[in-house]
Design a protein around this motif. Sequence first.
Motif, short mmCIF file in Angstrom:
data_model
loop_
_atom_site.label_atom_id
_atom_site.label_comp_id
_atom_site.label_asym_id
_atom_site.label_seq_id
_atom_site.Cartn_x
_atom_site.Cartn_y
_atom_site.Cartn_z
N ASN A 122 -4.37 -14.60 0.82
CA ASN A 122 -4.11 -15.78 0.00
C ASN A 122 -4.31 -15.47 -1.48
OD1 ASN A 122 -3.53 -17.37 2.23
ND2 ASN A 122 -5.64 -18.08 2.46
N TYR A 123 -5.35 -14.68 -1.78
CA TYR A 123 -5.62 -14.29 -3.16
C TYR A 123 -4.47 -13.45 -3.73
CZ TYR A 123 -7.46 -11.60 -7.05
OH TYR A 123 -7.59 -10.99 -8.28
N LEU A 124 -4.02 -12.47 -2.96
CA LEU A 124 -2.94 -11.61 -3.43
C LEU A 124 -1.65 -12.40 -3.62
CD1 LEU A 124 -3.54 -8.44 -1.20
CD2 LEU A 124 -4.26 -8.84 -3.56
N ASN A 125 -1.45 -13.41 -2.78
CA ASN A 125 -0.28 -14.27 -2.95
C ASN A 125 -0.37 -15.07 -4.25
OD1 ASN A 125 2.16 -15.64 -2.16
ND2 ASN A 125 0.90 -17.39 -1.56
N ALA A 126 -1.58 -15.52 -4.59
CA ALA A 126 -1.78 -16.26 -5.85
C ALA A 126 -1.51 -15.35 -7.04
CB ALA A 126 -3.20 -16.81 -5.90
N VAL A 127 -1.95 -14.09 -6.95
CA VAL A 127 -1.69 -13.13 -8.02
C VAL A 127 -0.20 -12.94 -8.21
CG1 VAL A 127 -1.89 -10.69 -8.66
CG2 VAL A 127 -3.89 -11.91 -7.77
N GLU A 128 0.52 -12.81 -7.10
CA GLU A 128 1.98 -12.63 -7.18
C GLU A 128 2.64 -13.83 -7.84
OE1 GLU A 128 5.43 -11.14 -4.22
OE2 GLU A 128 4.44 -12.99 -3.59
N ASN A 129 2.16 -15.03 -7.52
CA ASN A 129 2.78 -16.24 -8.04
C ASN A 129 2.54 -16.45 -9.53
OD1 ASN A 129 3.79 -16.90 -5.52
ND2 ASN A 129 2.06 -18.22 -4.99
N GLN A 130 1.48 -15.83 -10.09
CA GLN A 130 1.11 -16.13 -11.46
C GLN A 130 1.21 -14.95 -12.42
OE1 GLN A 130 -2.49 -18.60 -11.83
NE2 GLN A 130 -2.44 -18.90 -9.63
N THR A 131 1.58 -13.77 -11.90
CA THR A 131 1.66 -12.60 -12.76
C THR A 131 2.91 -11.77 -12.45
OG1 THR A 131 0.49 -11.04 -11.32
CG2 THR A 131 -0.87 -12.48 -12.71
N VAL A 132 3.09 -10.68 -13.21
CA VAL A 132 4.22 -9.79 -12.96
C VAL A 132 4.00 -8.92 -11.73
CG1 VAL A 132 4.93 -9.65 -15.38
CG2 VAL A 132 3.22 -8.05 -14.52
N LEU A 133 2.76 -8.84 -11.27
CA LEU A 133 2.46 -8.03 -10.10
C LEU A 133 2.96 -8.73 -8.84
CD1 LEU A 133 0.86 -5.32 -9.68
CD2 LEU A 133 -1.01 -6.75 -8.84
N ASN A 134 3.63 -8.01 -7.95
CA ASN A 134 4.07 -8.61 -6.70
C ASN A 134 3.42 -7.93 -5.51
OD1 ASN A 134 5.76 -6.29 -6.02
ND2 ASN A 134 7.18 -7.05 -7.57
N ILE A 135 3.59 -8.53 -4.36
CA ILE A 135 2.93 -8.02 -3.16
C ILE A 135 3.45 -6.65 -2.79
CG2 ILE A 135 2.73 -8.40 -0.66
CD1 ILE A 135 2.23 -11.34 -1.24
N GLU A 136 4.72 -6.38 -3.05
CA GLU A 136 5.25 -5.05 -2.77
C GLU A 136 4.50 -3.99 -3.59
OE1 GLU A 136 9.46 -2.60 -2.46
OE2 GLU A 136 9.42 -4.57 -3.42
N ASP A 137 4.19 -4.32 -4.85
CA ASP A 137 3.39 -3.40 -5.67
C ASP A 137 2.04 -3.13 -5.00
OD1 ASP A 137 5.31 -3.28 -7.73
OD2 ASP A 137 4.50 -5.09 -8.68
N LEU A 138 1.44 -4.19 -4.50
CA LEU A 138 0.12 -4.06 -3.88
C LEU A 138 0.17 -3.26 -2.59
CD1 LEU A 138 -0.93 -7.71 -4.61
CD2 LEU A 138 -2.17 -5.72 -5.45
N THR A 139 1.25 -3.44 -1.81
CA THR A 139 1.36 -2.69 -0.56
C THR A 139 1.55 -1.19 -0.84
OG1 THR A 139 3.76 -3.06 -0.39
CG2 THR A 139 2.31 -4.65 0.69
N ILE A 140 2.12 -0.88 -1.99
CA ILE A 140 2.28 0.53 -2.39
C ILE A 140 0.95 1.10 -2.89
CG2 ILE A 140 3.36 2.06 -4.09
CD1 ILE A 140 5.81 0.21 -3.99
N ALA A 141 0.25 0.32 -3.70
CA ALA A 141 -0.94 0.83 -4.39
C ALA A 141 -2.21 0.82 -3.55
CB ALA A 141 -1.16 0.02 -5.67
N ILE A 142 -2.38 -0.17 -2.72
CA ILE A 142 -3.65 -0.32 -1.99
C ILE A 142 -3.99 0.90 -1.12
CG2 ILE A 142 -4.77 -1.62 -0.11
CD1 ILE A 142 -3.72 -4.17 -1.46
N PRO A 143 -3.06 1.42 -0.32
CA PRO A 143 -3.43 2.60 0.47
C PRO A 143 -3.80 3.80 -0.39
CG PRO A 143 -1.45 1.57 1.35
CD PRO A 143 -1.72 0.92 0.03
N LYS A 144 -3.24 3.91 -1.60
CA LYS A 144 -3.50 5.04 -2.47
C LYS A 144 -4.84 4.92 -3.21
CE LYS A 144 1.41 5.88 -3.60
NZ LYS A 144 1.52 7.31 -3.23
N ALA A 145 -5.11 3.73 -3.77
CA ALA A 145 -6.23 3.60 -4.70
C ALA A 145 -7.44 2.84 -4.16
CB ALA A 145 -5.74 2.91 -5.98
N ALA A 146 -7.26 2.05 -3.11
CA ALA A 146 -8.36 1.21 -2.63
C ALA A 146 -9.63 1.98 -2.27
CB ALA A 146 -7.89 0.36 -1.44
#
Length: 268
Positions: A122-146
């Motif tokens: 839900n938090y990541l969805n809120a980020v997508e709705n209010q910023t230039v960052l989208n969930i696809e960006d997060l699905t790419i970055a999370i496995p790499k940097a988390a």
Amino acid sequence: PLGMLAGYASKAFMDLEKETIKFKRVYGNMFTSDAETKAAVENVRKIANEYVQFGVSVKDTMSTAADAAAAGFAGADLEKQLRAATKLAVLGQVEQQQALQTTISLQNAFGLTADELAGKINYLNAVENQTVLNIEDLTIAIPKAAPIVKQLGGSVEDLAFFLTAMKEGGVGAAEGANAIKSGLASLINPSKKASDMLAGFGVNIKGIVEADKGNLRQTVIDFARALDTIDPLNRARAIETMFGKFQFARISTLLQNVIKDGSQASTV
């Protein structure tokens, strides 16, 4: 037309049956009974039917469930994992398998429970709705940097904060994730040359890191503010010396936007 419809229906049934067999093969362990496996199949189908209205096929959901089962999830945990991954896929318009990899990475890296995972989605969805960052960006970055972010005391929110700061400066998700990994390593363990150069400008990098130990976001912000006291040319030289030529532009973008008033990173 009726013959064509029958052909399509037959193929859809065969595809679903293929994924169902795959699920049964990997679900549970040697002590899991046939009755438990059948019950799991029915629960997955119920979840799949809920998401058909969003354009997600039952076959794809069953396939995702099989991947989750192969990763060791079962029972209620599997159902929660499947719901989270499918919801993330629908919200971000990404493949379910990619979304599943992201949810598993979130749990493994940050130690989230299945119940906590839903809140993070839900938090990541809120980020997508209010910023230039989208969930696809997060699905790419999370496995790499988390894993690196977590190891240094950071959270999902911190990672989204860093990625947004970079994305609004034109840095893509994959490049941003790699820059975060190498940049944070240089920040917590700077070379003697970088430390000495920064000390010459009145910046005690080791002091900042020790003072903010366990608060990764504050470490980055405090370092960015300290750099902001240096004239632009020497600031650029210090960043290049500390992070290297390859990450210079990306890290410069990150450090600029984490302290910029009104930035999208501040919204995150």
